[in-house]
Design a protein around this motif. Structure first.
Motif, short mmCIF file in Angstrom:
data_model
loop_
_atom_site.label_atom_id
_atom_site.label_comp_id
_atom_site.label_asym_id
_atom_site.label_seq_id
_atom_site.Cartn_x
_atom_site.Cartn_y
_atom_site.Cartn_z
N ALA A 147 38.23 42.30 30.79
CA ALA A 147 37.44 41.59 31.79
C ALA A 147 36.65 40.47 31.12
O ALA A 147 36.05 40.67 30.07
CB ALA A 147 36.49 42.55 32.50
N SER A 154 43.04 39.19 33.37
CA SER A 154 41.94 40.03 33.85
C SER A 154 41.65 41.18 32.89
O SER A 154 40.73 41.96 33.14
CB SER A 154 42.27 40.60 35.24
OG SER A 154 43.48 41.32 35.21
N THR A 155 42.44 41.28 31.82
CA THR A 155 42.21 42.32 30.81
C THR A 155 42.20 41.68 29.43
O THR A 155 43.17 41.01 29.05
CB THR A 155 43.30 43.39 30.87
OG1 THR A 155 43.38 43.95 32.18
CG2 THR A 155 43.01 44.51 29.87
N GLU A 180 28.57 37.07 41.24
CA GLU A 180 29.32 37.60 40.09
C GLU A 180 28.98 36.86 38.80
O GLU A 180 29.05 37.42 37.71
CB GLU A 180 30.82 37.54 40.38
CG GLU A 180 31.23 38.51 41.48
CD GLU A 180 32.74 38.51 41.72
OE1 GLU A 180 33.46 37.72 41.07
OE2 GLU A 180 33.20 39.32 42.56
N HIS A 234 36.88 32.83 39.29
CA HIS A 234 37.55 33.04 38.01
C HIS A 234 36.94 32.10 36.97
O HIS A 234 36.55 30.98 37.27
CB HIS A 234 39.06 32.82 38.12
CG HIS A 234 39.43 31.52 38.75
ND1 HIS A 234 39.41 31.33 40.13
CD2 HIS A 234 39.79 30.33 38.21
CE1 HIS A 234 39.76 30.09 40.40
NE2 HIS A 234 40.00 29.45 39.26
N ALA A 291 36.02 38.98 37.68
CA ALA A 291 37.14 39.85 37.32
C ALA A 291 38.32 39.11 36.71
O ALA A 291 39.22 39.74 36.16
CB ALA A 291 37.62 40.61 38.56
N SER A 294 33.78 37.72 30.16
CA SER A 294 32.32 37.71 30.16
C SER A 294 31.86 36.28 29.95
O SER A 294 32.45 35.53 29.17
CB SER A 294 31.77 38.60 29.05
OG SER A 294 30.35 38.44 28.94
N THR A 324 30.06 39.71 36.32
CA THR A 324 31.09 40.67 36.74
C THR A 324 32.33 39.97 37.29
O THR A 324 33.06 40.53 38.12
CB THR A 324 30.52 41.61 37.82
OG1 THR A 324 30.02 40.82 38.92
CG2 THR A 324 29.40 42.47 37.27
#
Length: 640
Positions: free
Chosen positions: A133, A130-131, A113, A79, A120, A135, A118
């Motif tokens: 995603a 997580s929303t 990741e 994370h 998440a 970057s 990527t």
């Protein structure tokens, strides 16, 4: 404040250069599992230290994995704590927000990741999101991936080979900081991406090797140096109208770069249109160029500078900037005067001098000018002994003009060795001799430089030396200095006399008296023999002994026993012999003869010491005087 990375190449003759700042993207992947609790504080401190050492316009991101308190069970997956940022406060706060309280080891997944951007989930300091995603926000600059963990990174569903592929696609370099026991698992990831592995415990103590490796692998830098053709201490005549610079450039990286250009970008009289297109420059390649620029008008004593910049069209390559300052002549240079000296090493083999030690009255002819002194060498060691160093004394005035002279400096060692001895005890051998080596009495002698030889005044000993003996140890160093000290060598004789013999026959007859027997013995040194007592007895048929001291007459004198009257037939005469050497070692033995009937027949053997069982006349029991060490003396044949 983040430190400024200076990618420079200096030139002693041509002048000082500087470099523009490079940019890199660095993403830390840090294990937040519970096993990291003892290390997490040290990791935080040293991660911030690495951040501060990076180029000032670099971007640094932080990814964690394995934490229960961040996003619950999701916290164990990778994370984002912060995407790539150039803000020190943002990065520092993200580092301090890290914890170590989870249990999943997903290092390869975090590497994969991060490289593929990527991940998440993200931790915003309060809760997991997580929303949209998250970057990391790569800038396109060279990329370094730094994984810090204390356990195997293979629990997240991604393999080492997948991590290698992702890093290769990104063009990144992998660095791993972990216990050495994990190196075998991750060595290929480091090797295939041009990175390196570091021991976690050593990193916690000193992060500098990691910093050096990251800067070397991830920052592309060009080098540039500029010289104005003037030797050190020279100045440019005030009537000059132009100056010619020698420009040396290079690409010390392992990558070729494109679109290389060198331009005059600034100066006392502004920039000019001078530039040179170098084109492509392969890995570790170098070259040179010449630039002639107008100057003036010049004022006597003034200083002016010109700046050159080397750039490249390859992304992520740092610019190199070289600035050369030139002195215009005005004042007279100082006068340098030297004198030759000797320097003496101390007890540690070192010596130091200052510029004033070889200065012999240097001065500046310009009124009011001050001078400063410097020397080319100030420290001396044992390796300099006997070498005549020709040192340069440089005298510089307030205007920067300088002059030099040479002094001969001879290094001398007058410190004698420190001699340490130890006492030793040696044992005389069976031949009465003993010897020692130097090492037997050397208790750790030392010298400030080196020892050439060790010797002792006496190394062999005999019986005449029994007792304490003073032996002198002399140590000479490599430079001819020597010193001595005494050791006590105690010569000991612990061997008792051997082969103690009474030298008496097994039997005598009454008519043999008076007869004497002189005892003998063998010793490695010498032995004093003494007969201490005797007795006469007769063995009865029942085996008991009957004293015959009244009828036999025996005289003892030192080592000799004389039978003046043998008493009667069948009498036994025995005596005690003690052989003692000068060291007090003693051996005791017994002499024995039997008074036999003159008419008895047969050979009789010596009744000496230690020759076994002696024959006896009829009616007398055998007498055994013990196992012998040598044969007895032959007896005489009796009459029939």
């Amino acid at each position: 404040m983040r430190k400024v990375l200076s990618l420079t190449t200096g030139a002693v003759i041509f002048g000082i250069t500087t470099a523009a700042q490079a940019q890199i993207d660095v993403v830390f992947k840090i294990d937040e599992s519970g096993s990291m609790q003892s290390a997490i504080d040290g990791v935080k401190t040293n991660v911030k230290t690495i951040y501060d050492a990076l180029p000032s316009n670099s971007h640094v991101g932080l990814v964690g994995y394995g934490s229960w308190s961040h996003c619950g069970s999701e916290g164990q997956i990778p994370h984002v704590h912060t995407p790539l940022t150039a803000d020190q406060n943002v990065f520092y706060n993200a580092v301090e927000d890290m914890v170590a309280d989870g249990g999943s080891e997903q290092g390869y997944r975090a590497v994969y990741e991060s490289a593929t951007d990527t991940i998440a989930a993200a931790w915003n300091g309060s809760f997991c999101v997580s929303t949209p995603a998250p970057s990391l926000g790569f800038t396109g600059a060279p990329y370094c991936n730094i994984l810090i963990t204390d356990e195997t990174p293979n629990q997240g569903g991604r393999t080492q080979q997948e991590a290698i592929a992702a890093m290769t696609d990104r063009g990144g370099v992998f660095f791993g900081i972990m216990p050495t026991g994990l190196f075998a698992e991750t060595q290929k990831l480091a090797d295939d991406t041009g990175g390196k592995l570091f021991d976690l415990n050593q990193f916690l103590n000193n992060p500098q090797p990691v910093i050096a490796a990251v800067l070397e692998a991830c920052v592309w830098a060009t080098s540039l140096k500029a010289g104005d053709g003037l030797a050190e201490g020279e100045c440019l005549p005030a009537n000059s109208t132009n100056i010619t610079y020698a420009l040396d450039y290079g690409n010390p990286s392992q990558n070729s770069i494109q679109g290389v250009k060198i331009s005059h970008t600034d100066g006392t009289w502004g920039g000019s249109s001078w530039n040179e297109d170098v084109g492509s420059l392969s890995a570790e390649a170098s070259g040179s160029a010449t630039a002639t620029l107008p100057v003036g008008p010049l004022s006597p004593g003034m200083k002016f500078s010109n700046q050159f910049t080397m750039s490249s069209t390859t992304p992520g390559v740092a610019k190199a900037v070289a600035t050369k300052e030139t002195q215009v002549c005005l004042n007279l240079p100082p006068v340098a005067k030297c004198k030759d000296i000797q320097v003496f090493l101390d007890a540690n083999g070192n010596a130091a001098i200052s510029p004033t030690d070889i200065d012999n009255g240097s001065y500046d002819p310009d009124e009011g000018d001050h001078i400063s002194l410097s020397i080319s060498k100030s420290n001396f060691t044992c390796s300099d002994v006997g070498v005549q160093d020709f040192l340069s004394l440089t005298v510089t005035d307030d205007s920067g003009a300088s002059n030099s002279c040479v002094a001969k400096v001879t290094t001398v060692d007058k410190v004698a060795p420190v001699v340490k001895t130890k006492d030793v005890t040696v044992q005389l051998s069976a031949s009465g001799k003993a010897s020692i080596a130097v090492s037997d009495v050397d208790g750790g002698s030392a010298d400030n430089c080196c020892i050439a030889s060790r010797s002792i005044s006496k190394n062999s000993f005999t019986c005449a030396d029994v007792g304490p003996q003073s032996v002198t140890l002399t140590v000479t160093d490599c430079n001819g200095n020597s010193a001595s000290a005494a050791a006590t060598v105690t010569v000991a004789d612990t061997l008792a006399p051997t082969n103690v013999q009474a030298n008496a026959p097994a039997t005598i007859v009454p008519s043999d008296a008076p007869i004497s027997f002189k005892a003998t013995a063998t010793d490695n040194c010498s032995a004093a023999i003494q007969i201490t007592d005797y007795s006469c007895y007769k063995v009865k048929k029942d085996g008991s002994q009957q004293s015959k001291m009244e009828s036999c007459v025996v005289n003892v004198s030192g080592d000799t026993l004389t039978v003046a009257d043998s008493g009667g037939v069948g009498d036994n005469i025995i005596w005690t012999i003690i052989a003692t050497d000068p060291s007090g070692n003693a051996t005791t033995a017994e002499g024995h003869v039997l008074v036999a009937n003159p008419g008895s027949s047969g050979e009789t053997a010596n009744n000496g010491v230690g020759n076994g069982q002696d024959p006896q006349p009829p009616g007398n029991p055998p007498v055994n005087d013990g196992q012998g060490t040598s044969p007895g003396n032959p007896g005489r044949k009796g009459k029939k």
